[in-house]
Design a protein around this motif. Sequence first.
Motif, mmCIF file in Angstrom:
data_model
loop_
_atom_site.group_PDB
_atom_site.id
_atom_site.type_symbol
_atom_site.label_atom_id
_atom_site.label_comp_id
_atom_site.label_asym_id
_atom_site.label_seq_id
_atom_site.Cartn_x
_atom_site.Cartn_y
_atom_site.Cartn_z
ATOM 1 N N CYS A 29 0.835 -1.204 0.000
ATOM 2 C CA CYS A 29 0.000 0.000 0.000
ATOM 3 C C CYS A 29 0.871 1.255 0.000
ATOM 4 N N SER A 30 0.262 2.379 -0.365
ATOM 5 C CA SER A 30 1.058 3.598 -0.505
ATOM 6 C C SER A 30 1.667 4.034 0.822
ATOM 7 N N GLN A 31 0.975 3.791 1.935
ATOM 8 C CA GLN A 31 1.531 4.195 3.229
ATOM 9 C C GLN A 31 2.771 3.375 3.574
ATOM 10 N N CYS A 32 2.715 2.067 3.289
ATOM 11 C CA CYS A 32 3.894 1.233 3.534
ATOM 12 C C CYS A 32 5.020 1.585 2.562
ATOM 13 N N ARG A 33 4.653 1.918 1.324
ATOM 14 C CA ARG A 33 5.690 2.321 0.372
ATOM 15 C C ARG A 33 6.389 3.587 0.835
ATOM 16 N N LYS A 34 5.607 4.562 1.241
ATOM 17 C CA LYS A 34 6.189 5.856 1.615
ATOM 18 C C LYS A 34 7.012 5.787 2.899
ATOM 19 N N THR A 35 6.588 4.951 3.839
ATOM 20 C CA THR A 35 7.311 4.904 5.110
ATOM 21 C C THR A 35 8.498 3.956 5.077
ATOM 22 N N SER A 36 8.440 2.947 4.202
ATOM 23 C CA SER A 36 9.541 1.979 4.158
ATOM 24 C C SER A 36 10.534 2.295 3.057
ATOM 25 N N GLY A 37 10.068 3.024 2.047
ATOM 26 C CA GLY A 37 10.914 3.279 0.900
ATOM 27 C C GLY A 37 10.749 2.237 -0.191
ATOM 28 N N LEU A 55 12.105 6.073 19.941
ATOM 29 C CA LEU A 55 10.854 5.634 19.318
ATOM 30 C C LEU A 55 9.894 6.810 19.168
ATOM 31 N N THR A 56 9.447 7.032 17.944
ATOM 32 C CA THR A 56 8.531 8.124 17.635
ATOM 33 C C THR A 56 7.321 7.560 16.915
ATOM 34 N N TRP A 57 6.129 8.090 17.257
ATOM 35 C CA TRP A 57 4.897 7.596 16.639
ATOM 36 C C TRP A 57 4.362 8.590 15.646
ATOM 37 N N PHE A 58 3.860 8.064 14.537
ATOM 38 C CA PHE A 58 3.258 8.881 13.494
ATOM 39 C C PHE A 58 1.869 8.324 13.185
ATOM 40 N N ASP A 59 0.848 9.182 13.256
ATOM 41 C CA ASP A 59 -0.505 8.758 12.901
ATOM 42 C C ASP A 59 -0.609 8.727 11.378
ATOM 43 N N SER A 60 -0.441 7.528 10.820
ATOM 44 C CA SER A 60 -0.378 7.424 9.357
ATOM 45 C C SER A 60 -1.750 7.379 8.708
#
Length: 122
Positions: A32-40, A61-66
């Motif tokens: 998915c686009s969110q996994c693509r954008k966050t993982s590269g 550790l930092t949290w991001f509301d994706s």
Amino acid sequence: MSDNHVHLGGCLCGGVRYQVDGPLRPVVACHCSQCRKTSGHFAAMTSAPRDRITILSDETLTWFDSSPEAKRGFCSRCGGNVFWIPRAEDRMSITAGTLDMPTGLTLSHHIFTEDAGDYYEV
Ligand SMILES: [Zn+2]
Ligand SMILES: [Zn+2]
């Protein structure tokens, strides 16, 4: 499911470390686009119930509301993409690449392949 060993893992710099007691789900690759954008690329994740996961170090550790449904945990120092938590479920996904070897896991299937990048074949 893998064996009942304790699984350890963490990001590249060690600022985020975790332990999972008991079996881990087989690895699922999400395109998915969110996994693509966050993982590269795409995210290959295993999963376990939250009460079996212990955060040993959350120094960076930092949290991001994706999305409204989920948040992602990453390392603010080395950039490691480590956790994905769906708000409505009592489990946590963990990027398989952050597990210490050997993982004992296998990749079971791919999801959201319709959103995959256009530069590779699934
Ligand atoms: Zn790190
Ligand atoms: Zn995804």
